[in-house]
Write a protein that holds these residues in place. Structure first.
Motif, PDB file in Angstrom:
ATOM      1  N   MET A   1     -12.269  43.615  13.625  1.00  0.00           N
ATOM      2  CA  MET A   1     -12.078  42.271  13.161  1.00  0.00           C
ATOM      3  C   MET A   1     -11.176  41.535  14.296  1.00  0.00           C
ATOM      4  N   GLU A   2     -11.738  40.447  14.684  1.00  0.00           N
ATOM      5  CA  GLU A   2     -11.026  39.821  15.547  1.00  0.00           C
ATOM      6  C   GLU A   2      -9.652  38.969  15.016  1.00  0.00           C
ATOM      7  N   LEU A   3      -8.952  38.577  15.840  1.00  0.00           N
ATOM      8  CA  LEU A   3      -7.569  38.028  15.312  1.00  0.00           C
ATOM      9  C   LEU A   3      -7.852  36.636  14.773  1.00  0.00           C
ATOM     10  N   SER A   4      -8.603  35.840  15.151  1.00  0.00           N
ATOM     11  CA  SER A   4      -8.904  34.438  14.777  1.00  0.00           C
ATOM     12  C   SER A   4      -9.570  34.618  13.438  1.00  0.00           C
ATOM     13  N   GLU A   5     -10.420  35.792  13.125  1.00  0.00           N
ATOM     14  CA  GLU A   5     -10.988  35.957  11.538  1.00  0.00           C
ATOM     15  C   GLU A   5      -9.927  36.449  10.654  1.00  0.00           C
ATOM     16  N   LEU A   6      -9.072  37.096  11.279  1.00  0.00           N
ATOM     17  CA  LEU A   6      -8.040  38.013  10.493  1.00  0.00           C
ATOM     18  C   LEU A   6      -6.956  36.548   9.877  1.00  0.00           C
ATOM     19  N   LYS A   7      -6.602  35.726  10.748  1.00  0.00           N
ATOM     20  CA  LYS A   7      -5.943  34.446  10.393  1.00  0.00           C
ATOM     21  C   LYS A   7      -6.613  33.895   9.419  1.00  0.00           C
ATOM     22  N   LEU A   8      -7.808  33.550   9.349  1.00  0.00           N
ATOM     23  CA  LEU A   8      -8.464  32.639   8.412  1.00  0.00           C
ATOM     24  C   LEU A   8      -8.585  33.499   6.966  1.00  0.00           C
ATOM     25  N   ILE A   9      -8.627  34.776   7.045  1.00  0.00           N
ATOM     26  CA  ILE A   9      -8.538  35.653   5.824  1.00  0.00           C
ATOM     27  C   ILE A   9      -7.175  35.577   5.238  1.00  0.00           C
ATOM     28  N   THR A  10      -6.392  35.651   5.946  1.00  0.00           N
ATOM     29  CA  THR A  10      -4.833  35.866   5.532  1.00  0.00           C
ATOM     30  C   THR A  10      -4.643  34.117   5.258  1.00  0.00           C
ATOM     31  N   ALA A  11      -4.884  33.365   5.520  1.00  0.00           N
ATOM     32  CA  ALA A  11      -4.770  31.878   5.240  1.00  0.00           C
ATOM     33  C   ALA A  11      -5.408  31.644   3.931  1.00  0.00           C
ATOM     34  N   SER A  12      -6.786  31.958   3.761  1.00  0.00           N
ATOM     35  CA  SER A  12      -7.486  31.963   2.493  1.00  0.00           C
ATOM     36  C   SER A  12      -6.432  32.697   1.296  1.00  0.00           C
TER      37      SER A  12
ATOM     38  N   ASP B   1       8.140  24.265   5.375  1.00  0.00           N
ATOM     39  CA  ASP B   1       6.891  24.038   4.615  1.00  0.00           C
ATOM     40  C   ASP B   1       5.825  23.826   5.948  1.00  0.00           C
ATOM     41  N   LYS B   2       6.151  23.357   7.207  1.00  0.00           N
ATOM     42  CA  LYS B   2       5.245  23.239   8.147  1.00  0.00           C
ATOM     43  C   LYS B   2       4.779  24.437   8.577  1.00  0.00           C
ATOM     44  N   THR B   3       5.655  25.638   8.512  1.00  0.00           N
ATOM     45  CA  THR B   3       5.309  26.954   9.127  1.00  0.00           C
ATOM     46  C   THR B   3       4.275  27.363   7.976  1.00  0.00           C
ATOM     47  N   ILE B   4       4.581  27.329   6.430  1.00  0.00           N
ATOM     48  CA  ILE B   4       3.461  27.710   5.725  1.00  0.00           C
ATOM     49  C   ILE B   4       2.126  26.894   5.871  1.00  0.00           C
ATOM     50  N   SER B   5       2.291  25.504   6.117  1.00  0.00           N
ATOM     51  CA  SER B   5       1.095  24.947   6.363  1.00  0.00           C
ATOM     52  C   SER B   5       0.308  25.433   7.685  1.00  0.00           C
ATOM     53  N   LYS B   6       0.949  26.054   8.731  1.00  0.00           N
ATOM     54  CA  LYS B   6       0.307  26.564   9.910  1.00  0.00           C
ATOM     55  C   LYS B   6      -0.318  27.903   9.441  1.00  0.00           C
ATOM     56  N   TRP B   7      -0.080  28.539   8.631  1.00  0.00           N
ATOM     57  CA  TRP B   7      -0.356  29.922   8.240  1.00  0.00           C
ATOM     58  C   TRP B   7      -1.660  29.445   7.182  1.00  0.00           C
ATOM     59  N   GLU B   8      -1.555  28.412   6.466  1.00  0.00           N
ATOM     60  CA  GLU B   8      -2.787  28.405   5.661  1.00  0.00           C
ATOM     61  C   GLU B   8      -3.803  27.534   6.427  1.00  0.00           C
ATOM     62  N   ARG B   9      -3.540  27.046   7.464  1.00  0.00           N
ATOM     63  CA  ARG B   9      -4.716  26.509   8.095  1.00  0.00           C
ATOM     64  C   ARG B   9      -5.315  27.407   9.103  1.00  0.00           C
ATOM     65  N   GLY B  10      -4.852  28.557   9.067  1.00  0.00           N
ATOM     66  CA  GLY B  10      -4.985  29.758  10.168  1.00  0.00           C
ATOM     67  C   GLY B  10      -4.749  29.683  11.426  1.00  0.00           C
TER      68      GLY B  10
END
Length: 208
Positions: A1-12, A36-45
């Motif tokens: 699994m690529e890092l970009s895909e892992l970021k999106l899965i975790t964000a979801s 809250d800005k950091t949380i927003s970055k996580w949720e945007r992947g």
């Protein structure tokens, strides 16, 4: 699994768990000691939390780290990002106006007494810790705890400044010696962190 895909899965997964718990990004950030800005970055992947934060998040929502990193549903962008940005701006203005209001009241009291021939500069010595305490309370209420330890340290320092200006006129070094020790205590206390459970289990396994 690529890092970009892992970021999106975790964000979801973060979005689903947060909204399912009825929490705002600011409330989740406050629980994890992030903005809250950091949380927003996580949720945007755009970024992914580190292992310690994932462990904290898992304990908060009652899931495992593996569940946070595993795909369950198709990823969707974090909702209401624009609205939360405006909310963050409003919060900053509320804090600024409130703290400025404390100093406005202090200045008003000083001028009112000055007009009747009474000079009470000590009013500002009292206003200093009150304004810092007001700021401290507001950032806790609105979940902006990223620099909390520095604000607490400044509040302690402002208390000693007020004590010195109001009651001590000679030999200030004794007061500030206590202040220095109090500041060290503040920083040590704010950096006490609970050890993740999986690290404890790993250590116990090594001991065996």
């Amino acid at each position: 699994m690529e890092l970009s895909e892992l970021k999106l899965i975790t964000a979801s997964n973060i979005i689903k768990l947060r909204t399912g718990a009825g929490m705002t990004q600011a409330e989740l950030g406050a629980a994890l000691n992030y903005s809250d800005k950091t949380i927003s970055k996580w949720e945007r992947g755009e970024a992914i939390p580190d292992a310690y934060v994932l462990t904290q998040m898992g304990e908060l929502f009652g899931v495992t780290v593996d569940e946070l990193l595993s795909s369950h549903t198709k990823w969707e962008p974090a909702p209401e990002v624009e609205g939360e940005t405006e909310h963050s701006y409003s919060v900053g203005m509320i804090i600024a106006v409130t703290v400025l209001g404390v100093w406005t009241l202090a200045l008003t009291a000083f001028v009112a007494l000055w007009l009747v021939g009474i000079i009470r500069w000590q009013i500002f010595a009292v206003a200093l810790p009150i304004s810092v305490l007001t700021y401290l309370v507001l950032i806790c209420v609105f979940g902006r705890k990223r620099h909390l330890q520095y604000v607490i340290a400044f509040f302690v320092f402002s208390l000693f400044i007020s004590v010195y200006l109001l009651f001590v006129q000679e030999n200030p070094w004794q007061i500030f010696l206590i202040c220095a020790l109090a500041e060290v205590l503040v920083f040590l206390s704010c950096n006490i962190k609970r050890r993740p459970k999986f690290l404890k289990k790993r250590k116990n396994a090594k001991d065996l």
